[in-house]
Design a protein around this motif. Structure first.
Motif, PDB file in Angstrom:
ATOM      1  N   SER A  14      30.790  30.127  54.194  1.00 53.42           N
ATOM      2  CA  SER A  14      31.911  30.904  54.283  1.00 53.42           C
ATOM      3  C   SER A  14      32.620  31.096  52.696  1.00 53.42           C
ATOM      4  CB  SER A  14      32.897  29.982  55.062  1.00 53.42           C
ATOM      5  OG  SER A  14      33.112  28.798  54.379  1.00 53.42           O
ATOM      6  N   TRP A  15      32.207  30.241  51.815  1.00 58.61           N
ATOM      7  CA  TRP A  15      32.748  30.629  50.449  1.00 58.61           C
ATOM      8  C   TRP A  15      31.746  31.997  49.929  1.00 58.61           C
ATOM      9  CZ3 TRP A  15      30.075  29.952  45.785  1.00 58.61           C
ATOM     10  CH2 TRP A  15      30.982  29.857  44.551  1.00 58.61           C
ATOM     11  N   VAL A  16      30.590  32.000  50.087  1.00 60.85           N
ATOM     12  CA  VAL A  16      29.877  33.121  49.680  1.00 60.85           C
ATOM     13  C   VAL A  16      30.489  34.327  50.310  1.00 60.85           C
ATOM     14  CG1 VAL A  16      27.618  34.116  49.769  1.00 60.85           C
ATOM     15  CG2 VAL A  16      27.938  31.767  49.161  1.00 60.85           C
ATOM     16  N   ALA A  17      30.690  34.351  51.464  1.00 59.85           N
ATOM     17  CA  ALA A  17      31.371  35.661  52.058  1.00 59.85           C
ATOM     18  C   ALA A  17      32.414  36.273  51.204  1.00 59.85           C
ATOM     19  CB  ALA A  17      31.569  35.446  53.622  1.00 59.85           C
ATOM     20  N   VAL A  18      33.467  35.504  50.671  1.00 64.11           N
ATOM     21  CA  VAL A  18      34.339  36.030  49.827  1.00 64.11           C
ATOM     22  C   VAL A  18      34.143  35.793  48.407  1.00 64.11           C
ATOM     23  CG1 VAL A  18      36.059  35.688  51.656  1.00 64.11           C
ATOM     24  CG2 VAL A  18      35.533  33.796  50.271  1.00 64.11           C
ATOM     25  N   ALA A  19      33.259  35.270  47.911  1.00 69.20           N
ATOM     26  CA  ALA A  19      33.040  34.959  46.503  1.00 69.20           C
ATOM     27  C   ALA A  19      32.640  36.342  45.597  1.00 69.20           C
ATOM     28  CB  ALA A  19      31.948  34.027  46.099  1.00 69.20           C
ATOM     29  N   GLY A  20      32.291  37.366  46.347  1.00 66.39           N
ATOM     30  CA  GLY A  20      32.029  38.357  45.863  1.00 66.39           C
ATOM     31  C   GLY A  20      33.380  39.420  45.539  1.00 66.39           C
ATOM     32  N   TRP A  21      34.402  39.035  45.981  1.00 60.49           N
ATOM     33  CA  TRP A  21      35.498  39.979  45.921  1.00 60.49           C
ATOM     34  C   TRP A  21      35.790  40.497  44.492  1.00 60.49           C
ATOM     35  CZ3 TRP A  21      39.772  39.300  42.397  1.00 60.49           C
ATOM     36  CH2 TRP A  21      39.734  38.123  41.808  1.00 60.49           C
ATOM     37  N   PRO A  22      35.566  39.971  43.431  1.00 60.62           N
ATOM     38  CA  PRO A  22      35.628  40.919  42.202  1.00 60.62           C
ATOM     39  C   PRO A  22      34.969  42.197  42.113  1.00 60.62           C
ATOM     40  CG  PRO A  22      35.263  38.400  41.686  1.00 60.62           C
ATOM     41  CD  PRO A  22      34.784  38.677  42.934  1.00 60.62           C
ATOM     42  N   LEU A  23      33.888  42.100  43.103  1.00 60.90           N
ATOM     43  CA  LEU A  23      33.161  43.581  42.992  1.00 60.90           C
ATOM     44  C   LEU A  23      33.784  44.719  43.742  1.00 60.90           C
ATOM     45  CD1 LEU A  23      29.694  42.544  44.563  1.00 60.90           C
ATOM     46  CD2 LEU A  23      30.197  43.033  42.102  1.00 60.90           C
ATOM     47  N   THR A  24      34.688  44.191  44.593  1.00 55.50           N
ATOM     48  CA  THR A  24      35.709  45.176  45.184  1.00 55.50           C
ATOM     49  C   THR A  24      36.760  45.609  44.176  1.00 55.50           C
ATOM     50  OG1 THR A  24      35.160  44.106  47.553  1.00 55.50           O
ATOM     51  CG2 THR A  24      37.124  45.692  47.310  1.00 55.50           C
ATOM     52  N   ALA A  25      37.202  44.384  43.480  1.00 52.84           N
ATOM     53  CA  ALA A  25      38.225  44.859  42.507  1.00 52.84           C
ATOM     54  C   ALA A  25      37.541  45.945  41.353  1.00 52.84           C
ATOM     55  CB  ALA A  25      38.668  43.598  41.778  1.00 52.84           C
ATOM     56  N   LEU A  26      36.518  45.615  41.151  1.00 50.85           N
ATOM     57  CA  LEU A  26      36.026  46.541  39.954  1.00 50.85           C
ATOM     58  C   LEU A  26      35.827  48.088  40.407  1.00 50.85           C
ATOM     59  CD1 LEU A  26      32.902  44.494  38.900  1.00 50.85           C
ATOM     60  CD2 LEU A  26      35.048  45.066  37.476  1.00 50.85           C
ATOM     61  N   ILE A  27      35.758  48.215  41.983  1.00 56.93           N
ATOM     62  CA  ILE A  27      35.920  49.543  42.278  1.00 56.93           C
ATOM     63  C   ILE A  27      37.613  49.914  42.440  1.00 56.93           C
ATOM     64  CG2 ILE A  27      35.415  51.064  44.337  1.00 56.93           C
ATOM     65  CD1 ILE A  27      33.073  49.983  43.037  1.00 56.93           C
ATOM     66  N   LEU A  28      38.390  49.129  42.633  1.00 53.42           N
ATOM     67  CA  LEU A  28      39.665  49.531  42.963  1.00 53.42           C
ATOM     68  C   LEU A  28      40.401  49.771  41.659  1.00 53.42           C
ATOM     69  CD1 LEU A  28      42.279  49.395  44.254  1.00 53.42           C
ATOM     70  CD2 LEU A  28      42.550  46.880  43.955  1.00 53.42           C
ATOM     71  N   PHE A  29      40.098  48.964  40.503  1.00 52.76           N
ATOM     72  CA  PHE A  29      41.031  49.286  39.373  1.00 52.76           C
ATOM     73  C   PHE A  29      40.776  50.466  38.805  1.00 52.76           C
ATOM     74  CE2 PHE A  29      41.160  44.372  38.983  1.00 52.76           C
ATOM     75  CZ  PHE A  29      42.024  44.319  39.596  1.00 52.76           C
ATOM     76  N   PRO A  30      39.648  51.140  38.403  1.00 53.78           N
ATOM     77  CA  PRO A  30      39.219  52.359  37.932  1.00 53.78           C
ATOM     78  C   PRO A  30      39.963  53.541  38.583  1.00 53.78           C
ATOM     79  CG  PRO A  30      37.380  51.192  37.834  1.00 53.78           C
ATOM     80  CD  PRO A  30      38.098  50.189  38.712  1.00 53.78           C
ATOM     81  N   SER A  31      40.328  53.130  40.257  1.00 53.05           N
ATOM     82  CA  SER A  31      40.478  54.234  40.973  1.00 53.05           C
ATOM     83  C   SER A  31      41.963  54.994  40.764  1.00 53.05           C
ATOM     84  CB  SER A  31      40.558  53.907  42.517  1.00 53.05           C
ATOM     85  OG  SER A  31      41.520  52.893  43.032  1.00 53.05           O
ATOM     86  N   TYR A  32      42.533  53.856  40.038  1.00 59.78           N
ATOM     87  CA  TYR A  32      43.952  54.099  39.527  1.00 59.78           C
ATOM     88  C   TYR A  32      44.039  55.105  38.478  1.00 59.78           C
ATOM     89  CZ  TYR A  32      45.561  49.820  42.169  1.00 59.78           C
ATOM     90  OH  TYR A  32      45.896  48.952  42.985  1.00 59.78           O
ATOM     91  N   PHE A  33      43.097  55.314  37.620  1.00 57.72           N
ATOM     92  CA  PHE A  33      42.951  56.247  36.646  1.00 57.72           C
ATOM     93  C   PHE A  33      42.195  57.326  37.245  1.00 57.72           C
ATOM     94  CE2 PHE A  33      42.820  51.969  34.741  1.00 57.72           C
ATOM     95  CZ  PHE A  33      44.151  51.977  33.893  1.00 57.72           C
TER      96      PHE A  33
END
Length: 355
Positions: free
Chosen positions: A71-90
């Motif tokens: 169950s921890w592994v399922a959410v441990a990859g959340w930084p990958l989504t963040a790496l997609i999100l932050f550039p989208s602001y620019f």
């Protein structure tokens, strides 16, 4: 009226043709980059989600035992989504959604529910074959429809109610055929608990969908690609925090070293299974988010229906899951239920579209 535009008509058939014409013109104006991104997103949903499910089963069948780790592994990859999100602001020239107290509380609550949901599914995959777990998890559509009806006041038509009844019948068929696919090392009690946890996880999954929609309607007031990503990042982050606390309290981080030593294939295989479980789950989430934004909810529903048989068939081929006649029947009935729901959802969308 512009030349070439469809003439207005009061007949239902002409209204449908008018809507089809508008939809086709809308998609014809999409650039090639839109279709490339949509194709990649579809591939992510149809490959990453089934792969994540199979890897969970591989973890348990090769010597893993911790429900908290999966169950921890399922959410441990959340930084990958963040790496997609932050550039989208620019690149999209957008600004982050203001973080109000109510919005923060909603993220925390959804994160806690997400952590609990992942833990329930971890118990399911520990005791059930991947094909059975995937079929049972398809009942989340039933709970999504019901929670959406009672909490968000989404419409339910005859086709959707028909789908709920059909998918429920498919779950009953699996329950009646429980002896055919139970692993030898799994007790009757564990199999029953795996079945129950899978259904409870699906119910909670449906509730999370409905609550997420409420957050968009009540607190955000808008829905765009980066807004959906924002919610996914924040919910996954808090889910990661809650799950990490559970892993620490259960002393499972300390147990990972001994698990890795006894894991079939050794430490390297153990690490690869966990890392790829985290990556594939997040890729599936990103693919689903992109399909919702680039296409429609109906398209996401179609792909969600398709990935159930993909997971079941892949589990039979790759993991040698038992596949009885009752399970095949349940698979066909589940797909029929998905088709009925998608048709009903599409009909409801047309009724609310401007003529």
């Amino acid at each position: 009226m512009e030349e070439g535009s469809p003439k207005p008509s009061n007949s239902l058939w002409d209204k449908i043709r008018n809507l089809k014409h508008i939809t086709m013109e809308k998609y014809k104006r999409k650039p090639i980059s839109h279709w490339i991104l949509l194709a990649l997103s579809i591939a992510a949903m149809l490959v990453a989600f089934p792969a994540s499910s199979l890897l969970s089963r591989v973890y348990y069948s090769n010597g893993g035992a911790s429900k908290w780790i999966i169950s921890w592994v399922a959410v441990a990859g959340w930084p990958l989504t963040a790496l997609i999100l932050f550039p989208s602001y620019f690149f999209v020239d957008s600004s982050p959604t203001p973080l109000t107290f109510k919005l923060l509380v909603s993220y925390i609550v959804l994160g806690f529910l997400s952590a609990a949901d992942n833990l329930m599914y971890a118990y399911a995959y520990a005791y059930l074959p991947a094909s059975t777990a995937a079929l049972l998890a398809s009942s989340s559509l039933v709970f999504s429809a019901l929670c959406g009806y009672f909490l968000v006041h989404n419409k339910l038509n005859a086709s959707m109610v028909n789908a709920i009844v059909i998918i429920t019948a498919a779950m009953a068929i699996i329950a009646l055929d429980s002896d055919s696919d139970r692993y030898d090392y799994v007790t009757d009690h564990q199999y029953i608990m795996g079945f129950i946890w899978d259904i409870l996880g699906s119910a909670l999954h449906g509730l999370i969908f409905a609550l997420s929609e409420l957050v968009f309607i009540k607190l955000m007031g808008r829905r765009s690609f980066h807004v959906v990503l924002e919610q996914q990042v924040m919910v996954s982050f808090f889910g990661f925090v809650f799950t990490t606390i559970g892993v620490i309290l259960n002393n499972d981080f300390e147990g990972m070293a001994s698990e890795a030593r006894s894991f079939k294939g050794g430490k390297s295989s153990y690490i690869l299974v966990l890392v790829w479980s985290a990556i594939t789950f997040q890729l599936g989430v990103l693919g689903g988010t992109a399909v919702l934004y680039l296409a429609s909810t109906v398209m996401a529903g179609v792909l969600n229906a398709i990935r159930v048989p993909i997971t079941a068939v892949a589990a039979v081929i790759l993991l040698h899951d038992p596949m009885s006649g009752f399970k095949i029947l349940s698979l066909l009935i589940t797909f029929w239920g998905f088709t009925s729901y998608i048709y009903g959802n599409s009909s409801a969308s047309r009724e609310h579209s401007p003529s």
